[in-house]
Design an enzyme around this catalytic site. Structure first.
Site, mmCIF file in Angstrom:
data_model
loop_
_atom_site.group_PDB
_atom_site.id
_atom_site.type_symbol
_atom_site.label_atom_id
_atom_site.label_comp_id
_atom_site.label_asym_id
_atom_site.label_seq_id
_atom_site.Cartn_x
_atom_site.Cartn_y
_atom_site.Cartn_z
ATOM 1 N N ARG A 1 65.196 -20.475 -20.371
ATOM 2 C CA ARG A 1 64.073 -19.719 -19.809
ATOM 3 C C ARG A 1 64.232 -18.236 -20.135
ATOM 4 O O ARG A 1 63.256 -17.548 -20.469
ATOM 5 C CB ARG A 1 64.025 -19.909 -18.281
ATOM 6 C CG ARG A 1 62.898 -19.165 -17.588
ATOM 7 C CD ARG A 1 61.562 -19.834 -17.837
ATOM 8 N NE ARG A 1 60.486 -19.086 -17.186
ATOM 9 C CZ ARG A 1 59.440 -19.676 -16.589
ATOM 10 N NH1 ARG A 1 59.325 -20.991 -16.590
ATOM 11 N NH2 ARG A 1 58.492 -18.941 -16.032
ATOM 12 N N ILE B 1 56.040 -17.278 -14.437
ATOM 13 C CA ILE B 1 56.720 -16.184 -13.738
ATOM 14 C C ILE B 1 57.598 -15.473 -14.757
ATOM 15 O O ILE B 1 58.451 -16.095 -15.393
ATOM 16 C CB ILE B 1 57.594 -16.735 -12.590
ATOM 17 C CG1 ILE B 1 56.743 -17.604 -11.649
ATOM 18 C CG2 ILE B 1 58.280 -15.610 -11.841
ATOM 19 C CD1 ILE B 1 55.564 -16.864 -11.041
ATOM 20 N N ASN C 1 48.966 -8.151 -11.875
ATOM 21 C CA ASN C 1 48.595 -9.564 -11.785
ATOM 22 C C ASN C 1 47.391 -9.712 -10.870
ATOM 23 O O ASN C 1 47.195 -8.926 -9.944
ATOM 24 C CB ASN C 1 49.772 -10.380 -11.225
ATOM 25 C CG ASN C 1 49.465 -11.875 -11.175
ATOM 26 O OD1 ASN C 1 49.008 -12.451 -12.156
ATOM 27 N ND2 ASN C 1 49.687 -12.487 -10.026
ATOM 28 N N THR C 2 46.583 -10.715 -11.134
ATOM 29 C CA THR C 2 45.493 -11.039 -10.237
ATOM 30 C C THR C 2 45.744 -12.431 -9.680
ATOM 31 O O THR C 2 46.141 -13.343 -10.404
ATOM 32 C CB THR C 2 44.124 -10.967 -10.952
ATOM 33 O OG1 THR C 2 43.132 -11.439 -10.061
ATOM 34 C CG2 THR C 2 44.077 -11.750 -12.242
ATOM 35 N N HIS C 3 45.580 -12.547 -8.360
ATOM 36 C CA HIS C 3 45.886 -13.813 -7.677
ATOM 37 C C HIS C 3 44.672 -14.209 -6.835
ATOM 38 O O HIS C 3 44.129 -13.373 -6.108
ATOM 39 C CB HIS C 3 47.130 -13.640 -6.794
ATOM 40 C CG HIS C 3 47.502 -14.891 -6.059
ATOM 41 N ND1 HIS C 3 48.098 -15.966 -6.686
ATOM 42 C CD2 HIS C 3 47.337 -15.247 -4.772
ATOM 43 C CE1 HIS C 3 48.285 -16.929 -5.797
ATOM 44 N NE2 HIS C 3 47.836 -16.517 -4.628
ATOM 45 N N ASP D 1 56.414 -7.804 -9.271
ATOM 46 C CA ASP D 1 57.833 -7.462 -9.066
ATOM 47 C C ASP D 1 58.634 -8.739 -9.347
ATOM 48 O O ASP D 1 58.129 -9.680 -9.957
ATOM 49 C CB ASP D 1 58.065 -6.888 -7.655
ATOM 50 C CG ASP D 1 57.819 -7.915 -6.547
ATOM 51 O OD1 ASP D 1 57.877 -7.513 -5.375
ATOM 52 O OD2 ASP D 1 57.552 -9.101 -6.850
ATOM 53 N N GLY E 1 59.488 -11.092 -7.549
ATOM 54 C CA GLY E 1 59.172 -12.280 -6.742
ATOM 55 C C GLY E 1 57.966 -13.011 -7.308
ATOM 56 O O GLY E 1 57.474 -12.686 -8.387
ATOM 57 N N ASP F 1 54.211 -13.427 -6.785
ATOM 58 C CA ASP F 1 53.028 -12.879 -6.099
ATOM 59 C C ASP F 1 53.403 -11.987 -4.919
ATOM 60 O O ASP F 1 52.706 -11.946 -3.907
ATOM 61 C CB ASP F 1 52.132 -14.033 -5.611
ATOM 62 C CG ASP F 1 51.636 -14.897 -6.775
ATOM 63 O OD1 ASP F 1 51.507 -16.117 -6.581
ATOM 64 O OD2 ASP F 1 51.401 -14.337 -7.862
HETATM 65 C C1 GRF Z 1 42.213 -16.873 -11.918
HETATM 66 O O1 GRF Z 1 41.590 -17.115 -10.683
HETATM 67 C C2 GRF Z 1 43.630 -16.446 -11.693
HETATM 68 O O2 GRF Z 1 43.805 -15.612 -10.566
HETATM 69 C C3 GRF Z 1 44.282 -17.773 -11.456
HETATM 70 O O3 GRF Z 1 43.683 -18.669 -12.362
HETATM 71 C C4 GRF Z 1 42.405 -18.155 -12.705
HETATM 72 C C5 GRF Z 1 42.419 -17.892 -14.182
HETATM 73 O O4 GRF Z 1 41.137 -17.694 -14.558
HETATM 74 N N1 GRF Z 1 45.700 -17.679 -11.688
HETATM 75 P P1 GRF Z 1 40.810 -17.228 -16.082
HETATM 76 O O5 GRF Z 1 41.799 -17.898 -17.001
HETATM 77 O O6 GRF Z 1 40.916 -15.742 -16.111
HETATM 78 O O7 GRF Z 1 39.393 -17.726 -16.271
#
Ligand code: GRF
Length: 204
Positions: free
Chosen positions: A66, A93, A108-110, A142, A144, A146
Site C-alpha cells: 500500500r 485513503i 476532500n468532499t464527503h 489529515d 484520519g 474524513d
Molecule cells: C460524491 O458524493 C463524493 O462525495 C462521494 O462519491 C461521490 C462522487 O461523485 N465520495 P462524483 O464521482 O464526483 O460524481
C-alpha cells in the site's frame, strides 16, 4: 492556483469544477492541470480527456504494498506541481507519503455532515440511521478518515420517500456547488489552518 483533481467514479464534482473554470477562466483563480484516478475506465477520466487534460491512473493492485501505491500516487501528483489537490469522489485513503507532500493542501468532499457518517457510505448510513437532515462537507485531508479540519458544509433535508440514490443525488447537487465555491475562495483568497479551524481569506 494549479489543481490536481483525484477521482474514482463518475466525476460530476470534477465536471462542476471544469464548468466553473470554463465559465470564468480568469476570475475563478484556479485551473485544473491534471486528473488522477485509482482505476481505469471511469467516467471521471473520460470527462478529463474531453477537457483535454492530462490524466494518470495508479491502481493499488499494481503495487506490492500500500505504501508503494501511496508513493506512486504522490509522485504522479507531484509531477504536475499542484498548489491544491482536490479529492472529488476519490475513494482511497492516502497515506503518509502523500500527506508528507500534500498534507494541508488536499481538500476532500464527503457526502455527509462530518463528524457524522464518515467513510465510504455516508449517504446510506445517514438514511439508515433515520437522520432528518444530512448534507456534505468540504474539508482538508489529515491522516484520519474524513477527520480533517472542516472548511464548509451544506445541509440537505432527508425525505420520507428517499432511497440512497435519490438522497445522494440531492446531496451531490449541494456538494458540487459547495466544492466549486470553496476551491475558488481558497485559490483566490488564501487560507490558514489553525488546529481544527480554517480561516479563508484576509491572510497576510
Ligand atoms: C460524491 O458524493 C463524493 O462525495 C462521494 O462519491 C461521490 C462522487 O461523485 N465520495 P462524483 O464521482 O464526483 O460524481
Amino acid at each position: 492556483a494549479r489543481l490536481v483533481v483525484l477521482v474514482s467514479g463518475s466525476g460530476t464534482n470534477l465536471q462542476a469544477l471544469l464548468d466553473a473554470i470554463a465559465a470564468d477562466p480568469d476570475g475563478y483563480g484556479a485551473r485544473i492541470v491534471a486528473v488522477g484516478a485509482d482505476r481505469d475506465a471511469i467516467a471521471g477520466l473520460d470527462r478529463a480527456e474531453r477537457a483535454g487534460l492530462p490524466t494518470f491512473v495508479r491502481r493499488v493492485k499494481d503495487y506490492p504494498t500500500r505504501d508503494d501505491w501511496d508513493r506512486a500516487l504522490a509522485e504522479a501528483t507531484a509531477a504536475y506541481r499542484p498548489d491544491l489537490v482536490i479529492s472529488a469522489g476519490f475513494m482511497k485513503i492516502v497515506g503518509q507519503e502523500f500527506l508528507a507532500r500534500f498534507g494541508g493542501r488536499t481538500v476532500n468532499t464527503h457526502p455527509a455532515l462530518l463528524p457524522s457518517f464518515p467513510g465510504a457510505h455516508g449517504v446510506r448510513d445517514a438514511l439508515a440511521y433515520g437522520a432528518k437532515v444530512t448534507g456534505c462537507t468540504v474539508h482538508f485531508v489529515d491522516d484520519g478518515v474524513d477527520t480533517g479540519p472542516i472548511i464548509a458544509q451544506g445541509v440537505v433535508e432527508v425525505r420520507n420517500e428517499d432511497d440512497e440514490s435519490a438522497l445522494h443525488e440531492r446531496v451531490k447537487e449541494v456538494e458540487r456547488s459547495l466544492l466549486v465555491e470553496v476551491v475558488g475562495r481558497l485559490a483566490r483568497h488564501g487560507y490558514r489552518i489553525e488546529g481544527r479551524k480554517v480561516r479563508v481569506g484576509d491572510v497576510g
